[in-house]
Design an enzyme around this catalytic site. Structure first.
Site, PDB file in Angstrom:
ATOM      1  N   HIS A 150       0.822  -1.216   0.000  1.00  0.00           N
ATOM      2  CA  HIS A 150       0.000   0.000   0.000  1.00  0.00           C
ATOM      3  C   HIS A 150       0.854   1.263   0.000  1.00  0.00           C
ATOM      4  CE1 HIS A 150      -4.155  -1.720   0.544  1.00  0.00           C
ATOM      5  NE2 HIS A 150      -3.393  -2.780   0.768  1.00  0.00           N
ATOM      6  N   THR A 151       2.115   1.108  -0.258  1.00  0.00           N
ATOM      7  CA  THR A 151       2.989   2.279  -0.363  1.00  0.00           C
ATOM      8  C   THR A 151       2.972   2.846  -1.781  1.00  0.00           C
ATOM      9  OG1 THR A 151       4.718   0.627  -0.563  1.00  0.00           O
ATOM     10  CG2 THR A 151       4.627   1.834   1.510  1.00  0.00           C
ATOM     11  N   GLY A 161      -3.588 -13.061  -4.796  1.00  0.00           N
ATOM     12  CA  GLY A 161      -2.805 -11.847  -4.553  1.00  0.00           C
ATOM     13  C   GLY A 161      -1.524 -11.840  -5.368  1.00  0.00           C
ATOM     14  N   LEU A 162      -1.531 -12.552  -6.493  1.00  0.00           N
ATOM     15  CA  LEU A 162      -0.336 -12.583  -7.338  1.00  0.00           C
ATOM     16  C   LEU A 162      -0.555 -11.783  -8.629  1.00  0.00           C
ATOM     17  CD1 LEU A 162       0.575 -16.365  -6.870  1.00  0.00           C
ATOM     18  CD2 LEU A 162       1.599 -14.399  -5.747  1.00  0.00           C
ATOM     19  N   SER A 163      -1.584 -10.936  -8.604  1.00  0.00           N
ATOM     20  CA  SER A 163      -1.823  -9.972  -9.672  1.00  0.00           C
ATOM     21  C   SER A 163      -2.123 -10.568 -11.035  1.00  0.00           C
ATOM     22  CB  SER A 163      -0.639  -9.019  -9.803  1.00  0.00           C
ATOM     23  OG  SER A 163      -0.545  -8.261  -8.663  1.00  0.00           O
ATOM     24  N   SER A 167      -4.765  -9.950 -12.452  1.00  0.00           N
ATOM     25  CA  SER A 167      -5.463  -8.882 -13.171  1.00  0.00           C
ATOM     26  C   SER A 167      -4.489  -7.966 -13.909  1.00  0.00           C
ATOM     27  CB  SER A 167      -6.345  -8.074 -12.223  1.00  0.00           C
ATOM     28  OG  SER A 167      -5.669  -7.803 -11.031  1.00  0.00           O
ATOM     29  N   GLU A 198      -8.028  -0.437 -14.533  1.00  0.00           N
ATOM     30  CA  GLU A 198      -8.414  -0.970 -13.220  1.00  0.00           C
ATOM     31  C   GLU A 198      -9.201   0.092 -12.417  1.00  0.00           C
ATOM     32  OE1 GLU A 198      -6.227  -3.988 -12.215  1.00  0.00           O
ATOM     33  OE2 GLU A 198      -6.824  -4.130 -10.132  1.00  0.00           O
ATOM     34  N   ASP A 244       1.749  -3.466  -9.413  1.00  0.00           N
ATOM     35  CA  ASP A 244       1.479  -4.742 -10.084  1.00  0.00           C
ATOM     36  C   ASP A 244       1.732  -4.636 -11.584  1.00  0.00           C
ATOM     37  OD1 ASP A 244       0.636  -5.218  -7.549  1.00  0.00           O
ATOM     38  OD2 ASP A 244      -1.495  -5.385  -8.036  1.00  0.00           O
ATOM     39  N   TYR A 297      -9.850  -1.659   0.215  1.00  0.00           N
ATOM     40  CA  TYR A 297      -8.662  -1.122  -0.446  1.00  0.00           C
ATOM     41  C   TYR A 297      -8.835   0.384  -0.697  1.00  0.00           C
ATOM     42  CZ  TYR A 297      -4.770  -0.647  -3.685  1.00  0.00           C
ATOM     43  OH  TYR A 297      -3.599  -0.253  -4.278  1.00  0.00           O
TER      44      TYR A 297
HETATM   45  C1  GLA Z   1      -2.797  -4.412  -4.864  1.00  0.00           C
HETATM   46  C2  GLA Z   1      -2.709  -3.182  -5.758  1.00  0.00           C
HETATM   47  C3  GLA Z   1      -1.295  -2.584  -5.741  1.00  0.00           C
HETATM   48  C4  GLA Z   1      -0.780  -2.380  -4.328  1.00  0.00           C
HETATM   49  C5  GLA Z   1      -1.013  -3.629  -3.489  1.00  0.00           C
HETATM   50  C6  GLA Z   1      -0.684  -3.418  -2.045  1.00  0.00           C
HETATM   51  O1  GLA Z   1      -2.042  -5.455  -5.373  1.00  0.00           O
HETATM   52  O2  GLA Z   1      -3.058  -3.500  -7.077  1.00  0.00           O
HETATM   53  O3  GLA Z   1      -1.274  -1.384  -6.471  1.00  0.00           O
HETATM   54  O4  GLA Z   1      -1.348  -1.254  -3.745  1.00  0.00           O
HETATM   55  O5  GLA Z   1      -2.344  -4.091  -3.560  1.00  0.00           O
HETATM   56  O6  GLA Z   1       0.664  -3.139  -1.879  1.00  0.00           O
END
Ligand code: GLA
Length: 383
Positions: A36-37, A125-127, A129, A161, A173, A223
């Site tokens: 979340h940075t 949580g491995l993106s 998308s 997104e 991501d 989020y």
């Molecule tokens: C998701 C978001 C990213 C990031 C993470 C948390 O994956 O798509 O942009 O903010 O959460 O670090």
């Protein structure tokens, strides 16, 4: 990436459209530290992995686009003249979102056919998308000679997104998926979009991902809520982003914040510091110091930024109690998905068995364990 998956996607494309497609590999990502940075214009430390999306794309002969999600066996046809977000559109919004964002920039494409599939479990949580968005924008860029830079492409993916999926995500991501390098992690400054790359040389330690196999409700709303809090505090501090805040600055407005808001902003300031420290630790080959930072990051995610859940906390607690695990934390947006663990190579099997058993007992469900390699970002491949 998975050669069997590539063959499957290409065959499906050829069977359906009777032409030869361009074939793309677009990876998912892990993140060593820094959650979340990114939307605070801070620092993150992701890497692309050898799991992701395989896409096959070619111009269509018909006046509309056809997209096939191979894993779900779903097909979607749409016209380029009526692009808009689709209510409950799921994967469709990632595809039309990219097209819509191109159009918004005055970039027109012609009808195309696209087949995709992946080997990233959804919600891990491995993106997956970002990998999908990047595969679409990269494929269209090649197909129609749009001459977009990689930076422009990831901005388009990110906006898709925001505006079509409704998550106001940062850039981590999309960046990691597009710019990933084989065997290297990327310490990215999300303000300048410049990254320093690091080999992951842990010698005796292995990266192990443990998927909780849960994805809790309202993740997107939670989020966006975290982002709102960060923006509110930044505004109060008179800075554009929390990247520019210090603890002293935050303390000076503490009386104007709730304890919850204070802790969330403090977490971002500390997490940015941890990412930079993690880079130094890797340079110094201080593996134990690096691992400790991961546990600290999890503490912050759990108690300050409040993006964890009981399943993730359980896995991290178990890791902390195991002398062979030097660091672990939840990874990604939160509320489910995976933990990332650094485990002594010789103890990996025992730890896997032990934690699987304990997880099953505690939650009456299975966790999944993955080992990943760091890989190249989105690219065309000769199938
Ligand atoms: C998701 C978001 C990213 C990031 C993470 C948390 O994956 O798509 O942009 O903010 O959460 O670090």
């Amino acid at each position: 990436m998975n050669p069997k998956l590539t063959t499957e996607i290409v065959t499906r494309f050829q069977d359906k459209f009777k032409t030869q497609p361009l074939v793309l590999h677009s990876p998912g990502r892990i993140n060593l530290i820094g959650e979340h940075t990114d939307y605070n214009e801070g620092f993150v430390f992701p890497a692309a992995i050898n799991k992701g999306i395989v896409g096959a794309i070619q111009k269509a002969e018909k006046p509309y686009c056809t997209v096939i999600a191979n894993d779900l066996d779903e097909e979607y046809e749409f016209s380029l003249n009526t692009i808009k977000p689709i209510a409950n559109g799921q994967w469709r919004n990632f595809v039309v979102g990219v097209v819509g964002e191109l159009q918004k920039r005055g970039i027109e494409v012609e009808p195309f056919n696209f087949v995709f599939g992946g080997d990233i479990p959804k919600g891990a949580g491995l993106s997956s998308s970002a990998a999908l968005e990047n595969s679409v924008v990269f494929g269209l860029n090649e197909l129609f000679g749009l001459e977009l830079s990689k930076k422009e492409m990831i901005e388009i993916s990110q906006k898709a997104e925001h505006n079509y999926v409704g998550v106001r995500c940062g850039i981590m991501d999309q960046y990691a998926s597009m710019f990933g390098e084989k065997d290297r992690a990327l310490l990215l400054d999300c303000r300048t979009l410049k990254a320093k790359t690091y080999p992951l040389e842990f010698e005796d330690y292995q990266v192990m991902l443990i998927n909780t196999n849960v994805s809790h409700n309202l993740v997107d709303a939670e989020y966006n809520d975290r982002r709102d809090v960060c923006e509110k505090v930044a505004k109060l501090l008179n800075v554009n982003f929390l990247r520019d805040a210090t603890k002293a600055m935050l303390n000076s407005v503490k009386h104007q914040l709730s304890e919850d808001e204070y802790q969330k902003a403090l977490y971002i300031i500390q997490e940015n510091e941890r990412v930079l420290k993690a880079g130094k630790m890797l340079e110094e080959k201080n593996v134990l110091g690096f691992g400790k930072l991961l546990f600290e990051a999890h503490y912050g995610a759990q108690h300050q930024f409040k993006i964890s859940c009981k399943e993730l906390d359980f896995l991290v607690d178990e890791a902390r109690n195991n002398p062979h695990v030097i660091g672990a934390r939840m990874m990604g947006g939160g509320f489910g998905g995976c933990t990332i663990n650094f485990v002594k190579a010789e103890a990996v099997n025992a730890f896997s068995e032990d934690i699987s058993k304990k997880y099953r007992k505690a939650f009456k469900r299975e966790c999944s364990i993955y080992f990943v390699e760091l890989s190249q970002g989105t690219h065309l491949t000769n199938n």
